[in-house]
Design a protein around this motif. Structure first.
Motif, PDB file in Angstrom:
ATOM      1  N   LEU A 238       0.816  -1.198   0.000  1.00 30.28           N
ATOM      2  CA  LEU A 238       0.000   0.000   0.000  1.00 30.28           C
ATOM      3  C   LEU A 238       0.857   1.257   0.000  1.00 30.28           C
ATOM      4  O   LEU A 238       1.777   1.391   0.821  1.00 30.28           O
ATOM      5  N   ARG A 239       0.577   2.174  -0.920  1.00 32.84           N
ATOM      6  CA  ARG A 239       1.323   3.431  -0.959  1.00 32.84           C
ATOM      7  C   ARG A 239       0.429   4.641  -0.749  1.00 32.84           C
ATOM      8  O   ARG A 239       0.844   5.634  -0.170  1.00 32.84           O
ATOM      9  N   LYS A 240      -0.784   4.588  -1.296  1.00 31.68           N
ATOM     10  CA  LYS A 240      -1.664   5.728  -1.148  1.00 31.68           C
ATOM     11  C   LYS A 240      -3.014   5.268  -0.635  1.00 31.68           C
ATOM     12  O   LYS A 240      -3.642   4.378  -1.211  1.00 31.68           O
ATOM     13  N   LEU A 241      -3.451   5.914   0.439  1.00 27.22           N
ATOM     14  CA  LEU A 241      -4.748   5.587   1.015  1.00 27.22           C
ATOM     15  C   LEU A 241      -5.509   6.892   1.164  1.00 27.22           C
ATOM     16  O   LEU A 241      -5.051   7.818   1.842  1.00 27.22           O
ATOM     17  N   GLU A 242      -6.670   6.974   0.505  1.00 31.66           N
ATOM     18  CA  GLU A 242      -7.459   8.185   0.614  1.00 31.66           C
ATOM     19  C   GLU A 242      -8.876   7.825   1.033  1.00 31.66           C
ATOM     20  O   GLU A 242      -9.516   6.965   0.435  1.00 31.66           O
ATOM     21  N   ILE A 243      -9.317   8.475   2.104  1.00 32.41           N
ATOM     22  CA  ILE A 243     -10.575   8.110   2.763  1.00 32.41           C
ATOM     23  C   ILE A 243     -11.390   9.370   3.016  1.00 32.41           C
ATOM     24  O   ILE A 243     -10.851  10.358   3.510  1.00 32.41           O
ATOM     25  N   ARG A 244     -12.686   9.297   2.706  1.00 30.76           N
ATOM     26  CA  ARG A 244     -13.555  10.406   3.081  1.00 30.76           C
ATOM     27  C   ARG A 244     -14.861   9.894   3.635  1.00 30.76           C
ATOM     28  O   ARG A 244     -15.375   8.873   3.174  1.00 30.76           O
ATOM     29  N   ASP A 245     -15.386  10.620   4.644  1.00 32.25           N
ATOM     30  CA  ASP A 245     -16.714  10.317   5.184  1.00 32.25           C
ATOM     31  C   ASP A 245     -16.868   8.866   5.616  1.00 32.25           C
ATOM     32  O   ASP A 245     -17.807   8.170   5.190  1.00 32.25           O
ATOM     33  N   CYS A 246     -15.954   8.397   6.429  1.00 32.96           N
ATOM     34  CA  CYS A 246     -16.027   7.043   6.966  1.00 32.96           C
ATOM     35  C   CYS A 246     -15.887   7.077   8.484  1.00 32.96           C
ATOM     36  O   CYS A 246     -15.253   7.969   9.019  1.00 32.96           O
ATOM     37  N   PRO A 247     -16.460   6.103   9.188  1.00 28.37           N
ATOM     38  CA  PRO A 247     -16.422   6.107  10.647  1.00 28.37           C
ATOM     39  C   PRO A 247     -15.120   5.557  11.226  1.00 28.37           C
ATOM     40  O   PRO A 247     -15.134   4.728  12.132  1.00 28.37           O
ATOM     41  N   PHE A 248     -14.005   6.021  10.680  1.00 27.79           N
ATOM     42  CA  PHE A 248     -12.707   5.581  11.210  1.00 27.79           C
ATOM     43  C   PHE A 248     -12.156   6.681  12.097  1.00 27.79           C
ATOM     44  O   PHE A 248     -12.177   7.855  11.721  1.00 27.79           O
ATOM     45  N   GLY A 249     -11.652   6.260  13.279  1.00 26.12           N
ATOM     46  CA  GLY A 249     -11.200   7.258  14.236  1.00 26.12           C
ATOM     47  C   GLY A 249      -9.745   7.093  14.595  1.00 26.12           C
ATOM     48  O   GLY A 249      -8.955   6.513  13.843  1.00 26.12           O
ATOM     49  N   ASN A 250      -9.408   7.577  15.781  1.00 26.38           N
ATOM     50  CA  ASN A 250      -8.007   7.608  16.200  1.00 26.38           C
ATOM     51  C   ASN A 250      -7.382   6.216  16.282  1.00 26.38           C
ATOM     52  O   ASN A 250      -6.225   6.037  15.914  1.00 26.38           O
TER      53      ASN A 250
END
Lengths: 213, 586
Positions: free
Chosen positions: B498-510
């Protein structure tokens, strides 16, 4: 007045930034008139759609009738060329989702003019126009998914009702006993479709809702 | 040379040197390594030993920098003294969708200043998502006398005046490629700035520009640049003008037409058809704005050897597309609008057995009243007819798990699978279940998968599948998906490449963010927006990992503790000093 459809996961209290929170429609049936509660924003109000666990964060703007000449015959083939009048486009200025769907900015240009410009007996030209002027959103209380029906194929409440019954899988008996047909007019008021002539109904309505008695 | 050989063979401390029986002189090593083109191979080579590291850095002529903030221009210049060609990428990809503030950074100027001093013989500059001003373009044009190729993709900050400076000063220019930029189009007179004596242009792409250009200047330019092989016009060029250009440039290999709609006489139509069919080398065709069924047949004879057809500006109907594709048997790459519908895609499956790449763009992405477009049926039809398909970008409004399973069964060689179900969080429309099994099938079956974009209603199970099976995955895009931190943790714990991870509007936290501490150093970048990450979580990440830059962009009116947009990337240049006030570096 806009109806916001928004759900969040019942067990997960997250409120993603960038779209309006859930919105609770209050329909008061006791005196036959309806009003809708307002207030979008980050706070979560009661969610009446427990069986749905998905997030539908979009703010859906309702389809508007062409309101320019309310007295004219609504000829679906007669739409003017300016596409902006009756389209429901999600904008990025505080309403709807920013940057979704993920298409690059330069692709946002509407291509309506392409269809209108072709002319010469192109069937799709009118087909596009027709779909925009006569489709209306219908929602059933207790069911989060809005459906669409083409109002132009109906001439009476009976015809409309039987289609709605089929669409939402409601038997005739159940329909008579438990449901009422309500609609929101252009001023944003919720009214019952009981004592209204069909023509008045179709002219002034913005969307339909099936409410339980 | 012999004495140095003896010296080296006596030296047994360095295992690399002692393993050598005969040592290569540096010049020979450099010569051999100069043949290496792939930057990954070169990275590997530079790690072998100190001699090879030095030989590699002296022989390298092209440098690729995937994140302009991961390194400074001074560091690059120090390591690689002989660079002639630079590729630089700047802003996070989500800036294409307006998720990154306007003045975020990625300005090229500081780089140009260093290059002017260290690489006066620079020949090529390729930029993606960088900010570049007219002043910078002018500085570029006068600072590098050997400058040959400029390519700007998804950049912004400049106007046609900057292009005028390039045209005026770059006497050896071979390539001017302006694509999809936020350009301030003041007018087309920049084309007249190419001197009369200028004849070296091989690539000219100004399809991005909207204003009218000086056609007379263009016609003369094309006429005298006999080596031109790529010409991509903008919308303002008419069919009649296109014909005039083509009679003087039958050698073109890539053509982007202008507006493909005009009232033509029969004679004019035949002349156009003839001019097009005379382009025997043409393998790429694009442009075709507003193309209709009336004039598409003019292309038929020209399409025989076509391998790439870009119809994403032409809102074709299914029948028109079908007729056109019947003449494109060699097609490998096809871009279309979803106006072609499933029937159009059936025609793709029937006519294009060699197809490797398909992109279907939405004609009306923001209008949810549209009931047309493509469905799962179209995608399935293509997969049956095109077994070599390995790259797909597909925008649709409905999809099923079963359809995706069929698709990857037919086409197991996917390297890029980008599926966008346009309604966020939408389930399988037949079963009403999440789309987990669809993406599970993709990662299980497509072992070569490098890039994946997921959509629809997805639980953590999707990410369990991805973490477990996607061993070659390099880029993952996620939106409106997942149920808990566990999802993101599966990905960070799983995908080794994995090199690039792009996430929006997801219930992932600290917890999710911090589970990837070591992982981020092997990645180019991480983007998380509108998730559950807090400022404290970001501060902790920044504290634990000094080689990472952790940047937070706050939205107006949001909670102080929320980290609205987070961008994390590895860097040897330290925290950047040019961040605007809206970007906080932790």
């Amino acid at each position: 007045m806009e109806l916001h459809l928004g759900l969040a996961l019942p067990t997960n209290p997250f409120s993603p930034i960038g779209y309006e929170g859930p919105f609770y429609t209050n329909v008061n049936t006791s005196n036959g008139s309806c009003s809708s509660g307002g207030g979008a924003g980050g706070s979560k109000k009661r969610r009446g759609f427990d069986e749905e666990t998905r997030v539908v964060p979009k703010t859906l703007r309702l389809l508007l009738w062409k309101t320019d000449q309310p007295d004219d015959e609504d000829d679906p083939n007669d739409l003017d060329n300016s596409s902006s009048s009756s389209s429901a486009i999600l904008k990025n200025d505080g309403e709807g989702l920013v940057g979704w769907p993920p298409v690059k900015a330069w692709r946002k240009k509407p291509r309506r003019h392409v269809h209108n410009g072709r002319g010469r007996g192109r069937a799709n030209n009118n087909r596009m126009a027709a779909s925009k002027s006569t489709y209306v959103k219908v929602k059933m209380e207790g069911n989060a998914i809005a459906r669409k029906i083409d109002l132009s194929v109906h001439g009476s409440f009976e015809s409309l009702s039987s289609t709605l019954m089929r669409m939402f899988n409601i038997t005739e008996e159940h329909w008579q006993k438990s449901f009422k047909l309500a609609y929101q007019d252009r001023e944003g008021d919720w009214l019952l479709a009981e004592n209204v002539p069909w023509r008045t109904f179709t002219r002034s309505l913005k969307c339909i809702k099936l409410i339980r008695r | 040379m012999e004495s140095s050989e003896l010296k080296r063979s006596k030296d047994s401390v360095n295992s690399c040197e002692s393993a050598r029986r005969s040592s290569f002189p540096d010049e020979v090593l450099e010569r051999v390594l100069s043949l290496l083109k792939s930057h990954r191979d070169r990275s590997s080579v530079s790690l072998v030993c100190k001699d090879w590291y030095n030989a590699e850095r002296w022989s390298r002529t092209h440098v690729f920098i995937g994140n302009c903030y991961s390194v400074s221009p001074e560091i690059v210049a120090r390591r690689f003294p002989r660079i002639r060609s630079v590729t630089l990428k700047g802003k996070p990809r989500f800036s294409d969708f307006n998720l990154v503030p306007e003045n975020w950074g990625a300005d090229i100027h500081a780089w140009l200043v260093v290059f002017a001093a260290e690489y006066p013989f620079l020949e090529e500059l390729r930029l993606k998502r960088m900010a570049i001003s007219d002043e910078s373009l002018e500085f570029l044009a006068v600072s590098f006398p050997n400058f040959k190729a400029l390519s700007l993709l998804s950049c912004d900050g400049f106007s046609t005046n900057g292009l005028a400076a390039i045209a005026t000063h770059c006497k050896n220019l071979t390539e001017l490629d302006i694509q999809e930029n936020g350009i301030d189009d003041i007018g087309g007179s920049w084309l007249s700035c190419f001197p009369e004596s200028f004849t070296t242009l091989e690539v000219l792409n100004f399809a991005n520009l909207t204003s009218d250009i000086n056609f007379d200047a263009l016609e003369k330019l094309v006429g005298r640049c006999k080596s031109m092989r790529v010409l991509k016009l903008n919308r303002s060029v008419s069919l009649e003008q296109l014909q005039r250009l083509l009679v003087n440039a039958p050698q073109l290999a890539e053509l982007g037409t202008g507006l493909f709609s005009q009232e033509l006489t029969i004679r004019e139509y035949e002349e156009l058809e003839s001019a097009l069919s005379n382009c025997k080398n043409m393998h790429t065709l694009s442009g075709l704005w507003d193309a209709t069924g009336i004039y598409l047949p003019a292309l038929y004879l020209a399409c025989t050897h076509l391998t790439f057809l870009n119809l994403s500006y032409a809102a074709l109907q299914s029948v028109e597309l079908a007729k056109l594709l019947a003449h494109c048997p060699q097609l490998k790459r096809l871009w279309v609008l979803d106006t072609v519908e499933d029937k159009g895609l059936e025609a793709v499956g029937l006519n294009c057995p060699l197809l490797e790449e398909l992109r279907v763009f939405p004609a009306d992405p923001f209008d949810d009243e549209i009931v047309h477009g493509v469905t799962e049926a179209g995608f399935v039809a293509v997969s049956f007819g095109c077994p070599r398909l390995h790259y797909v970008l597909y925008f649709c409004r409905q999809m099923t798990n079963a359809a995706v399973a069929t698709i990857v069964q037919n086409c197991p060689d996917f390297t890029h699978f980008r599926l966008c179900i346009m309604n966020p969080g939408q389930p399988d429309y037949l079963t009403n279940e999440p789309m987990d099994e669809a993406f599970g099938a993709v990662v299980r079956t497509c072992t070569k998968l490098q890039r994946l974009s997921v959509s629809g209603l997805l639980t953590d199970l999707t990410f369990e599948y991805i973490g477990r099976y996607a061993k070659n995955l390099e880029t993952l895009s996620v939106a409106f998906a997942g149920r808990s931190d566990w999802g993101m943790q599966c990905v960070l714990g799983g995908c080794p490449k994995l090199r690039k991870l792009e996430i929006r509007d997801c219930p992932f936290g600290n917890a999710a963010l911090l589970s990837g501490l070591e992982k981020y150093e092997s990645m180019r970048s991480l983007w998380m927006s509108a998730c559950n990450v807090t400022m404290n979580g970001c501060r902790l990440l920044a504290r634990e990992m000094p080689w990472l830059n952790v940047e937070v962009m706050k939205e107006d009116g949001s909670d102080d503790s929320q980290a609205d947009k987070v961008y994390v990337y590895r860097s040897i240049a330290g925290p950047r000093r040019d961040a605007p006030p809206s970007v906080l570096t932790l």
